[in-house]
Design an enzyme around this catalytic site. Sequence first.
Site, PDB file in Angstrom:
ATOM      1  N   TYR A  91       0.855  -1.189   0.000  1.00  0.00           N
ATOM      2  CA  TYR A  91       0.000   0.000   0.000  1.00  0.00           C
ATOM      3  C   TYR A  91       0.893   1.241   0.000  1.00  0.00           C
ATOM      4  CZ  TYR A  91      -4.370   2.498   0.452  1.00  0.00           C
ATOM      5  OH  TYR A  91      -5.437   3.321   0.205  1.00  0.00           O
ATOM      6  N   LYS A 164      -6.258  -1.816  -0.599  1.00  0.00           N
ATOM      7  CA  LYS A 164      -7.025  -1.642   0.637  1.00  0.00           C
ATOM      8  C   LYS A 164      -7.644  -2.970   1.063  1.00  0.00           C
ATOM      9  CE  LYS A 164      -7.883   2.064   3.164  1.00  0.00           C
ATOM     10  NZ  LYS A 164      -6.918   3.131   3.463  1.00  0.00           N
ATOM     11  N   ASP A 259     -10.764   8.091   4.317  1.00  0.00           N
ATOM     12  CA  ASP A 259      -9.997   9.338   4.298  1.00  0.00           C
ATOM     13  C   ASP A 259     -10.541  10.340   5.305  1.00  0.00           C
ATOM     14  OD1 ASP A 259      -8.323   8.590   1.983  1.00  0.00           O
ATOM     15  OD2 ASP A 259     -10.224   8.652   0.924  1.00  0.00           O
ATOM     16  N   ASN A 452      -3.729   4.446   9.315  1.00  0.00           N
ATOM     17  CA  ASN A 452      -5.142   4.047   9.344  1.00  0.00           C
ATOM     18  C   ASN A 452      -5.326   2.537   9.446  1.00  0.00           C
ATOM     19  OD1 ASN A 452      -5.461   6.764   8.835  1.00  0.00           O
ATOM     20  ND2 ASN A 452      -7.059   6.477   7.301  1.00  0.00           N
TER      21      ASN A 452
END
Length: 548
Positions: A91, A164, A259, A452
């Site tokens: 990622y 993701k 986000d 995240n």
Amino acid sequence: MSDKPAVITDPLTNRGTAFTLEQRRELGLIGRLPSAVETLDEQARRAYTQLRSQSTDMARYIFLDQLHNRNEVLYYRLLVDHLQELLPVVYDPTVGDAIKEWSRDYRRSRAVYLSIDRPEDIRVSFESLGLGAADVDLLVCSDAEEILGIGDWGVNGTDISVGKLAVYTAAAGIHPARAIAINLDCGTDNQQLLDDPAYLGNRHPRVRGERYDAFIAEYLRVASELFPQALLHFEDFGPSNARRILERYRGTYRIFNDDMQGTGAIVTAAVISGMKVTGTSFADQRLVVYGAGTAGTGMADQIHAGMVRDGLSETEARSRIWLIDRGGLVTDDMPDLPDYQQVYARPAADVADWERGARGIGLLEVVRRVRPTILIGTSTDHGAFTQDVIEALCVGADRPIVLPLSNPTERIEVMPADVIAWSGGRALVAAGIPVEDVEHDGVTYTIGQGNNALLYPGLGLGAVVSGAREITDGMLLAAAEAVASQVDPLPRGAALLPPVRDLRASSAIVAEAVARCAETEGVASRTHDDLARAIKDAMWEPVYGSWE
């Protein structure tokens, strides 16, 4: 002729050299594989050795992509075993480089492509997968307008959704066969792509306005109808659309925007840890966000929600938040303010006597005037948090929370080592990049990463296990508190956030907190007598099961 040999071309069923001799005979694979029969452990060791032999992160990315396309169990075994090392490869930041070359390097489709020019194909595109209403837990979609700070990459942004999903599976055990990556091809305003003969997406400017809104509405309607149990994850939408879509549909569909909500929640986790050190609450904070895009305003939203939960009115909470963008401090007299900034715009009359520079009221002036307790950077403006800014911050707050979250390293607002030095070790710091420990005045400071991945995989798993009908602010807070609970920030130099190396265990903790909150708030459609067991049972493990 038997189609059994197709098992070695389907990455979900292929075991390669791990097929036993009996399985090879049963499946018609005699002669199709070398004689040796290996265990998954042996395959994983070889794959890791091959991976380490690659000379660049981009080469490692391609190697992993090819493995993903060949053998999903082995691919995820490698990720799970080396998650901290490989997250930056599968990622951010390596995926950004891969996206720039995606059309030229196209290897295999791992996504569903929905074109704004053919909205009538949305349903048939999903139906062609042959999946039923109970077969899908997660959809990750992106229109790729704002990819990781590198901008609009059209259909090239497909690997954002693919990557993701890989993190969801590796970190939280979302079954790869129950997840769908989606590119919403709305065109692109990236002229480099439009001029490239190899570009594989729609060759026209990005569609906006009513056609775009209708396309998004149709996607949500069809996806939720066909897969009513699935979490609908939105990723890397442009700032003009991300907040608007979320606010419009979050009460109608099981929608989540990482986000805005995920980034906001991970920042909330760091702030919760910091407040344990300072002995304060959300209601005591004054927040400055430097970089008022989708991520920055999402963080402001989450901290604003915390202030309200701690007793402030909506207006009082907004009065404690200041946003700074390219034109300086965001004020209500600025023309064409985006809707996501308007709610936090300061009355121009209140700052009429503040010092102005070429770019409006700058960061140093805001810090001196506001005396913030929290300073967040999401600007990609490298070096913006100067020594003067950090020293001014420490005049107004004894233990300020400083979160320079931009990445990669060349875009971070300040290196944590400088914050520690300039603040005399008083600042409480987490960063958006992995950072080595910092030594200062005999103390070792561990810098947590505001990644995240610490939060959204567990949040998604908790939503799936509970069958949550929506993602509430309470569930986001529960996820943030669960992340923060995994560290003790009180010792001098302790991290504000847990390390990413224990993501599987961390995600299970977050998932349980989220599912429990969904039950408490009445948005869960499923309950469990033993929630911890249900979470564990739901986490897919990358192992070869019994052959059926």
